[in-house]
Each structure stands twice: as structure tokens, then as C-alpha cells.
Design an enzyme around this catalytic site. Structure first.
Site, PDB file in Angstrom:
ATOM      1  N   HIS A 187      46.790 -17.959  19.009  1.00  0.00           N
ATOM      2  CA  HIS A 187      46.965 -17.815  17.566  1.00  0.00           C
ATOM      3  C   HIS A 187      45.717 -17.897  16.771  1.00  0.00           C
ATOM      4  O   HIS A 187      45.477 -16.809  16.045  1.00  0.00           O
ATOM      5  CB  HIS A 187      48.049 -18.885  17.120  1.00  0.00           C
TER       6      HIS A 187
ATOM      7  N   HIS B  69      41.449 -22.877  11.605  1.00  0.00           N
ATOM      8  CA  HIS B  69      42.439 -23.223  10.452  1.00  0.00           C
ATOM      9  C   HIS B  69      43.336 -24.211  10.612  1.00  0.00           C
ATOM     10  O   HIS B  69      43.916 -25.058   9.812  1.00  0.00           O
ATOM     11  CB  HIS B  69      42.918 -21.831   9.834  1.00  0.00           C
TER      12      HIS B  69
ATOM     13  N   GLU C 105      44.922 -30.212  10.828  1.00  0.00           N
ATOM     14  CA  GLU C 105      46.345 -30.472  10.891  1.00  0.00           C
ATOM     15  C   GLU C 105      46.793 -30.788  12.186  1.00  0.00           C
ATOM     16  O   GLU C 105      47.500 -31.774  12.305  1.00  0.00           O
ATOM     17  CB  GLU C 105      47.032 -29.075  10.203  1.00  0.00           C
ATOM     18  N   ASP C 106      46.270 -29.969  13.200  1.00  0.00           N
ATOM     19  CA  ASP C 106      47.203 -30.260  14.358  1.00  0.00           C
ATOM     20  C   ASP C 106      46.332 -31.000  15.512  1.00  0.00           C
ATOM     21  O   ASP C 106      46.833 -31.151  16.803  1.00  0.00           O
ATOM     22  CB  ASP C 106      47.514 -29.039  14.979  1.00  0.00           C
TER      23      ASP C 106
ATOM     24  N   ASP D 257      46.766 -15.381   9.078  1.00  0.00           N
ATOM     25  CA  ASP D 257      47.722 -16.470   9.698  1.00  0.00           C
ATOM     26  C   ASP D 257      49.046 -15.786   9.678  1.00  0.00           C
ATOM     27  O   ASP D 257      50.002 -15.866  10.652  1.00  0.00           O
ATOM     28  CB  ASP D 257      47.543 -17.759   9.084  1.00  0.00           C
TER      29      ASP D 257
ATOM     30  N   ASP E 211      60.099  13.628   0.633  1.00  0.00           N
ATOM     31  CA  ASP E 211      58.770  13.233   0.619  1.00  0.00           C
ATOM     32  C   ASP E 211      58.353  12.104   1.436  1.00  0.00           C
ATOM     33  O   ASP E 211      57.613  11.226   1.049  1.00  0.00           O
ATOM     34  CB  ASP E 211      58.386  12.910  -1.014  1.00  0.00           C
TER      35      ASP E 211
END
Length: 684
Positions: A49, A73, A77-78, A140, A261
Site C-alpha cells: 500500500h 503516511h 498511526e500503525d 491513498d 457524443d
């Protein structure tokens, strides 16, 4: 462990300097170490990711620090990574970008919808400080949308809905067209898989035929341009992407084989002068379709998009949209605000670009983002404002003096008036578009010349809150009404009739008023004296305590949201508590019948208040005839008053509520057929 993944990734950064590549590689290795044991929902290594996000940022030609932040990124957080660690290893700029992403990823709220709403709010604030935060977020989001099929179906549809509402329009407003197109297609694929597949199959089945046709078109254009000594052009062609075709089908209510179109041609040249010369060549080749020409070069879109658009009747009588732009305009159209960093890079992509023009364009977008952030901060319904205003296309209209005013695509003359000046808005009586009178609630059209008619005696009305579409205009109207209309209380996007003093005899007073009204009606029907005045007692209002301290609160027990049927309950000392009409707690509240007050959502579809003046021959049943005509078309008589004039006739004014302007017209037509009525005139 992930050496091969990282090696394949860093090859994508070939266009960056050796020094930049080295820093990007260090960020990729750090990310792999921190995400070493983590897996995605589909069981793949989590590192896939952040590497995919970094690759998208490279595709957008973002600067090295943004690419590094994309790779990192999720680390704050993780993983056990810290801001200080990122700052030390990659510098403050990278650490700040990662922290900006993390702040709105860590938000927690009582419900998923509230959490997502607050995430959007925080995202807009962060974006106004450094727009690269949202570019990382869009990268992301794009990779997550590409792998959406691995989530639970309900959750996947929620994410796709949010993507269509927020992220795809946001990519559009930032001018990143290819990213917007892909987000839209991926959302459609999840939300309407059968429709998406139908469109894809149709386009695939027509691909050979379309390719042959577009090749003929391209050769014709090249030949015509060669004859005019314009050889340095590039002609490309394509079919529209799936979501664009779907929207054409939906808007026109037609099947896909009735949409003619679908094909488009783009011509790139070097100068603005050449753009207009090419337009002349195209219009000599094929006749243009009326009202299908747009000049976004003279009047660029808010996201700095510039191009000439024309639709022509091309070869074999087929409709064809042709876009004409310079190569610089094309780069801006594809990369939008991200183009700023590509132009600044030392990789050669800035060649031919005017840095002063780029800085001006970039500054305009940053200024716009800051104004969005301010509007959201002051809004109590910011999610609706974002979806309904900030992320919509804009139009440009002119003042009579030739000044350009930018407004959301659904804006009305009232929005225009209040954008010019608050006092012009407050004293508006009407508006003209290109010299013709238009209703104040009619959406304006691009490039119209708008003139506002004013009067010192004019004042805002409640209905203006529905006519105005912009947050700033509604706020100014709300402020004026709260300050100057003693009968209203407007708060929390709810309009309430301001109460009058509640006494133990209120119910008796109301009952007596109703009885008096019934008696008056009875006298009219029995040929008695002329009724001179009538009013609807249910419209009487009441107050508890000091009205200056009256406030509106939303009930916690039923949590009413916009669109719910609501009712107000006047609580001593707490003001008006707004409940859903079906709230189970209402029936248990003290004096609930006496303490109910009329409330409605500020932007709900309202009943229209209409007034008219009548001159009539002397008669005793005028009120009953007028009320009957109003009721026939589901209207409601609020008030009427009659007086004698010098010629021995009755004159009076009446106020009624109706659902639509058409109902009002039908009622007035019906009233004109009453034999005793001499004249009837609407009052604006």
C-alpha cells in the site's frame, strides 16, 4: 524481505535526481521495516500500500518530500515510529506532512458518519496550510479504491459513496483530472456494477469502429492544419470514461446506444493565438452545434483549467466534442495543483512554463482553499456545504460594469447580491439577467450579466434562506432576520416562531379565538354581517421567560437531522428543544400540547407565503368564497382583512400558504372567476 518490491518501486523514480532518489529509497526501506509483520485485508504484505501511494505521487510528479511522506503516511498511526524519529531521519517537512495525515486518520467519534464528517473538516484545515496533505490523501484513497473488492460489501459501498461525494469532486477542484476520472469509474464499478459493466462492454464492442472513425477524424484535422501551415500540433482522441457516459445517460434519461457524443478529440498546440486559429479551422471543417462552445481560456475554471471546448457535426454526421489547448494548459489540466511542484522540480519538466504565471495560479488555489476552510469553520452543516457548494463546479457571471463574480453552479441572484455587498443583498427587490427580469430563486447561468434591483424599504424574508445557496449569503440573511424580525428565532439551521408569554389561560384564549372564527364563518353562511377580519389561531405563538435568552437545542433522545419531520418543545429555562415528530419521549412531557412550537429546517422545501389585494362588490360571503378557492388547490388562508372604500366596495389584503408558485397562479385564476370580485392583484 521486501527487497524486490522496493527495487521495482525505486525504478519508477528515474526522473528524480540521484540525491532525491536516495532519500526516497531510505523512506521506502524505513516503511518496509516498520510494516514488516503487517498484512492488508487481502492477505498481501502491507508494504504494497505505501509503495503504491508513493508510485501515484511519482506519477503526479510531486517533489521528493511528498513522495517520502506518502511512503511513510501510515507509520505514525500503525507502527511504533515517532514524529521525532521521522524529523531526525527525513526532516521537518516530511515529518509534518505525515503528522498532518495522521491527525485526521486517528479521529474517533460516536458514529461512523460523525467520524467521517470530522475527518473531512480536519482534512480541509490541513489542506489550507499545505495542499500536499490532500494530494497524499487522494493518492491513498485511489489505491484503496483500486483494492476495494477485498472489503465487506456494505463497507465498500460506503467508501465508494464517500469517494463520489467528496474525493472525486475534490480531485476535480484541485484540477487533477485523470485521478478524478479513475476515482469516479472505481466508485461506479462498486455502486452499480451491472451499469458499469454494460458501459464497458458497449465501449469495448465499439472500440474497433470508434478507432477507425477517430483515425479518419485525426487525419482530416492534420491535413487541414497542414494546409494552414500549422504543422506543430498533436491530435489525440478517446472515448469518454465510464462514469462520464453514465452521467450523460442519467441526465438525458437515455440508453447508452442513444448517446451520440461519447467520442472526444483533443488538439494541442504551442500558443493561445494558435488555439483560436485552430478553432476557426475546426469550424470551417464541420458546423458547430449551437450553445455547445465554451471558452475556458478567456475565463479559466477555478482550478486553473484552460481550454476551448466545441461540439461539431463531424464526419458521417456524428457529434464530436473537440478540446483545443496549449501543451502547458494540458499539463495543468492533467495535474492541476500538483503541477506546481513539477514545474519547480529540476528535472526538466518546467521547460516552457512561465514560473510567474504558475505562482499566480497556485496562489489563487491556495487562497480559495483558505476561504473554504474559513467557511467550514463557521458552518454548522459543513458536510452539506462541502457537497452542495464547495465541491461543485463554479460559474462566472458579470456585473453591469463588467466585473467577474465567481459563484457555485447552483447560485441564485441573491447569492450574487450578497457577494457584491451585504447591504445590496438586504435591500434586494428583484434581479435581471441579460436585461430580463428573473426570479430570485432561479439558478444563474454562466456568463450572464446580472443586475440587482434594490429599494431602501426592502428587507430579507424567510424564503430567502431557501433561495440562497451559498453559506455566506444564508448567514447574512439569518443574521438580519434574527436581529430585525421579533417573531423569529433562527439557530442550528432551524427556524422557530419566537414564543410569546405563556400563561395558564393560553389554551382558553386559543379556544376562544377558534370559537370566534367559527361564529364569524357561521354568520357569513347565514347571510349575517360582513366579516372584517380573520386569522388562523394556530399561528399564534408564545414565549417562556426572557426571550432574549431563548436558544434552540437539538434533543439528545432522538437526534433530529436535516430532513426529519420536527417539532419544538418550549422548556422553561432551556429554550426550544427540537424533537423528531415521532420521538417517543414527547408524549411524556409536561403540557406538551400547550408548549409545542412551530419549527422547520432552514433549507427545507417550504410552503410559500403569498399575499394578494382584492377589490370586491359588497357581499357577506367573500371570505368563505376566497377560502374555498384557496383550499381547492391545497392552500391555506392565514389572514385576511377587509375595509370599505369610498365607492362603497370592499377592499382588502389576504395572506395564504401554498406549496408552489403554480398553485398560487391557479388560486388567483380561480379567485378571478368569483362574480363579486372586481380586481385581484398579487403583492410581492
Amino acid at each position: 524481505m521486501y527487497e524486490q518490491l522496493i527495487e521495482r518501486f525505486i525504478l519508477k523514480a528515474y526522473n528524480y535526481s540521484k540525491e532525491d532518489q536516495a532519500k526516497i529509497l531510505r523512506a521506502a526501506i524505513f516503511s518496509s521495516e516498520k510494516h514488516m509483520t503487517q498484512k492488508r485485508a487481502n492477505g498481501e504484505p502491507y508494504l504494497i500500500h505505501p509503495l503504491a501511494v508513493g508510485e501515484i505521487l511519482i506519477q503526479l510528479q510531486m517533489d521528493r518530500d511528498t513522495v517520502c511522506a506518502g511512503l511513510l503516511h501510515d507509520t505514525l498511526e500503525d507502527t511504533d515510529a515517532t514524529y521525532e524519529q521521522l524529523n531526525e531521519l527525513f526532516g521537518k517537512e516530511v515529518a509534518d506532512l505525515v503528522e498532518g495525515e495522521t491527525k485526521f486518520s486517528l479521529l474517533k467519534a460516536k458514529s461512523k458518519s460523525l467520524q467521517e464528517a470530522e475527518t473531512i473538516r480536519k482534512m480541509f484545515f490541513a489542506m489550507s496550510k499545505d495542499v500536499r496533505v490532500i494530494i497524499i490523501k487522494l493518492a491513498d484513497k485511489l489505491h484503496n479504491m483500486r483494492t476495494l473488492q477485498h472489503l465487506q460489501p456494505d463497507r465498500a459501498r460506503e467508501i465508494a459513496d464517500e469517494c463520489l461525494d467528496i474525493y472525486a469532486p475534490l480531485a476535480d477542484r484541485l484540477g487533477i483530472s485523470w485521478l478524478k476520472d479513475e476515482l469516479e469509474d472505481l466508485s461506479l464499478k462498486m455502486l452499480k456494477p451491472d451499469t458499469f459493466q454494460l458501459i464497458q462492454d458497449y465501449l469495448l464492442s465499439k472500440k474497433g469502429e470508434q478507432t477507425a472513425y477517430l483515425n479518419r477524424v485525426e487525419k482530416t484535422i492534420y491535413r487541414a492544419c497542414g494546409e494552414e501551415k500549422m504543422g506543430n500540433i498533436t491530435v489525440t482522441s478517446r472515448a469518454k470514461h465510464a462514469y462520464s457516459v453514465y452521467m450523460k445517460m442519467k441526465k438525458r434519461r437515455k440508453e447508452i446506444d442513444e448517446i451520440y457524443d461519447i467520442l472526444g478529440v483533443r488538439i494541442l498546440c504551442n500558443t493561445v493565438t494558435e488555439c483560436y486559429a485552430l478553432l476557426g479551422i475546426i469550424h470551417r471543417l464541420w458546423p458547430p452545434i449551437e450553445n455547445r462552445f465554451k471558452d475556458y481560456i478567456a475565463m479559466p475554471k477555478a482550478n486553473n483549467y484552460q481550454s476551448l471546448h466545441t461540439t461539431v457535426m463531424a464526419l458521417d454526421g456524428k457529434l464530436l466534442e473537440i478540446q483545443i489547448r496549449t501543451r502547458e494548459m494540458h499539463f495543468t489540466a492533467e495535474y492541476g495543483v500538483a503541477a506546481h511542484w513539477a514545474y519547480k522540480s529540476a528535472t526538466g519538466s518546467e521547460a516552457g512554463k512561465d514560473p510567474d504565471l504558475d505562482n499566480q495560479q497556485f496562489s489563487r488555489i491556495i487562497s480559495k482553499l483558505k476561504s473554504w476552510s474559513n467557511e467550514i469553520e463557521q458552518s454548522e452543516s459543513f458536510m452539506e456545504d462541502i457537497k452542495g457548494e464547495l465541491l461543485k463546479d463554479t460559474i462566472y457571471v458579470f456585473t453591469p460594469q463588467g466585473h467577474i463574480v465567481e459563484l457555485p453552479s447552483n447560485a441564485t441572484a441573491l447569492d450574487f447580491a450578497y457577494q457584491i455587498h451585504t447591504e445590496i443583498g438586504n435591500h434586494t427587490t428583484g434581479a435581471k439577467a441579460d436585461g430580463s427580469i428573473i426570479p430570485l430563486n432561479r439558478p444563474l447561468k454562466n456568463t450572464q450579466v446580472i443586475e440587482i434591483l434594490t429599494s431602501p424599504n426592502a428587507r430579507p424574508r424567510i424564503t430567502w434562506l431557501r433561495y440562497a445557496q451559498t453559506t455566506s449569503a444564508r448567514k447574512k440573511i439569518r443574521t438580519w432576520l434574527n436581529k430585525n424580525d421579533p417573531t423569529l428565532l433562527i439557530d442550528k439551521n432551524i427556524i422557530a416562531k419566537k414564543p410569546v408569554e405563556l400563561t395558564p389561560t393560553h389554551a382558553e384564549i386559543q379556544a376562544a379565538a377558534e370559537e370566534a372564527s367559527k361564529e364569524a364563518q357561521h354568520q357569513a353562511e347565514s347571510g349575517g354581517k360582513i366579516i372584517r377580519h380573520v386569522s388562523d389561531p394556530s399561528r399564534l405563538t408564545f414565549r417562556v421567560g426572557d426571550e432574549k435568552r431563548m436558544m434552540i437545542h437539538l434533543a439528545k433522545c432522538c437526534n433530529p437531522t436535516r430532513g426529519d419531520a420536527i417539532v419544538g418543545y418550549v422548556s422553561r429555562g432551556r429554550g426550544i428543544i427540537v424533537h423528531r415528530r415521532d420521538c417517543k419521549n414527547l408524549k411524556n412531557m409536561a403540557e406538551v400540547e400547550e408548549r409545542q412550537v412551530e419549527v422547520e429546517w432552514e433549507t427545507a422545501s417550504p410552503l410559500l407565503l403569498k399575499r394578494f389585494r382584492v377589490t370586491s362588490k359588497m357581499t357577506t360571503d367573500l371570505f368563505s368564497e376566497i377560502e374555498g378557492a384557496i383550499r381547492k388547490y391545497k392552500g391555506h388562508l392565514i389572514e385576511g382583512r377587509l375595509d370599505d372604500d369610498e365607492e362603497g366596495r370592499l377592499t382588502g389584503t389576504f395572506t395564504m400558504e401554498v406549496s408552489t408558485d403554480d398553485d398560487s397562479k391557479k388560486i388567483l385564476k380561480s379567485l378571478r372567476s368569483i362574480p363579486s370580485i372586481v380586481t385581484i392583484t398579487p403583492i410581492s
